[in-house]
Design an enzyme around this catalytic site. Structure first.
Site, PDB file in Angstrom:
ATOM      1  N   CYS A 185      35.880   3.732 -40.793  1.00 21.00           N
ATOM      2  CA  CYS A 185      35.375   2.444 -40.512  1.00 21.00           C
ATOM      3  C   CYS A 185      35.114   3.084 -38.509  1.00 21.00           C
ATOM      4  O   CYS A 185      34.693   1.362 -38.410  1.00 21.00           O
ATOM      5  CB  CYS A 185      37.267   2.355 -39.708  1.00 21.00           C
ATOM      6  SG  CYS A 185      37.618   1.750 -41.648  1.00 21.00           S
ATOM      7  N   GLU A 220      22.988   7.647 -54.615  1.00 23.11           N
ATOM      8  CA  GLU A 220      21.426   8.262 -54.434  1.00 23.11           C
ATOM      9  C   GLU A 220      20.752   6.843 -55.222  1.00 23.11           C
ATOM     10  O   GLU A 220      20.669   6.478 -56.729  1.00 23.11           O
ATOM     11  CB  GLU A 220      21.232   9.373 -55.144  1.00 23.11           C
ATOM     12  CG  GLU A 220      19.960   9.783 -55.077  1.00 23.11           C
ATOM     13  CD  GLU A 220      19.467  11.385 -54.897  1.00 23.11           C
ATOM     14  OE1 GLU A 220      17.989  11.590 -54.844  1.00 23.11           O
ATOM     15  OE2 GLU A 220      20.704  11.781 -55.913  1.00 23.11           O
TER      16      GLU A 220
END
Length: 344
Positions: free
Chosen positions: A124, A98
């Site tokens: 991916c 964060e």
């Protein structure tokens, strides 16, 4: 199946890391392991089809890599930062838990305060998912344009894997297989500026797509930080190959409607993992190998960057003419697969 009528892929941009690391270099670093297990030199390139991959300078953050590609995209497209209405960061790698890594990219690029920013994470397939999410917002009229970026940093994973393989003398030829996929990873960054298409558009359009998911196989590839800055990934490469191709086949079956069958597609730009993966995938789906634009031999598996940077390089080389069609196809651990159709 989802379809779009008004989504233009205006400009792609990418940045390649300065350091080139060959498969031979990796094997040299693994000399203690190779000597102990009597492994033949050249094994890594032979099995993966990867001659070399790129790496950033030590300490490079994903946001910094994504910024380079984002800036290149805006510069090449003649796009002012003040015009960008949405920014999506889509890498596997991120700066921290964060805030969202997109916030750092937004700040570095100097995008406006009215710009929507958030991260998308899906192994991916993050960049392809980002393209879909942004296309949805453009099609709905929520935004007129946006920028999708990804910056993958493979350095720690490679270093951690090599150190672990050399340090643990209990590894056998069989047990090292779960670490093999980690040695195919490379670094890089890519961006795509997408906008609402205009009348008489000459640039490529994103027009359709399909996704399929099979989470029965979430255990086949898992990566995580393991104390300090050490990152390791365990992959059942053989089973992941089989189940990933199964999932991609289901997606392709739903995608390949009239106009989008193999004989009607001009090029494929895929998330590239290894040569065995590519051959099995194209054989199973009945696709023409000669239509596949490859970056695997000199970039390796660049995660979320692989499919879009392959398309960007193909476009850079003038691979497409008006009226032609390209397909982006990806498979990500989880297992997920997505297929996107692009018109020129």
């Amino acid at each position: 199946m989802f379809k779009y009528s008004n989504v233009c892929l205006d400009t792609f941009g990418y940045s390649l890391p300065p350091r080139v690391l060959s498969s031979a270099d990796i094997e040299s670093s693994l000399a203690p392991l190779y000597d102990r297990l009597h492994l033949p030199e050249g094994r890594l390139e032979l099995m993966s089809g990867i001659r070399e991959r790129r790496l950033w300078p030590k300490g490079m953050k994903p946001s910094e890599a994504a910024y380079l590609a984002g800036k290149k995209t805006l510069d090449d497209g003649g796009i002012a930062a003040a015009e960008v209405e949405c920014l999506l960061f889509t890498s596997v790698c991120r700066d921290m838990m964060e805030p969202a890594t997109s916030a750092f990219v937004h700040h570095k690029l100097g995008l406006p305060k009215s710009c929507l920013v958030f991260d998308i994470s899906n192994a991916c397939l993050g960049f392809l998912d980002g393209m879909v999410m942004l296309a949805n917002m453009i099609e709905l009229g929520q935004v007129k344009n946006g920028l999708v970026v990804s910056g993958e940093t493979a350095e720690d994973l490679l270093e951690s894997t090599i150190a672990a393989l050399n340090a643990d003398e209990t590894f056998t030829r069989k047990t090292i297989k779960s670490s093999f996929a980690s040695l195919t990873i490379g670094s890089g960054s890519v961006g795509c500026f997408m906008r609402r298409a205009e009348a008489g558009e000459t640039k490529p359009r994103l027009v359709r797509g399909v996704w399929r998911t099979d989470t029965d196989h979430i255990h086949l590839c898992q990566g995580d930080a393991q104390g300090g800055e050490t990152t390791l990934m365990q992959t059942d490469s053989e089973e992941l190959l089989l189940r990933g191709v199964d999932t991609a086949a289901a997606a392709w079956d739903a995608f390949a409607a009239p106009g989008w069958r193999n004989e009607e597609v001009d090029a494929y730009c895929c998330h590239q993992v290894g040569v065995a993966h590519f051959r099995m995938l194209f054989d199973r789906l009945g696709l023409s190998e000669e239509k596949n634009f490859q970056t695997l031999p000199f970039l390796g598996n660049v995660g979320t960057v692989s499919a879009p940077i392959t398309l960007a390089m193909a476009m850079e080389e003038g691979a497409f003419k008006p009226g032609e069609r390209a397909v982006m196809l990806g498979i990500g651990s989880g297992i997920n697969s997505i297929v996107l159709g692009i018109d020129w």
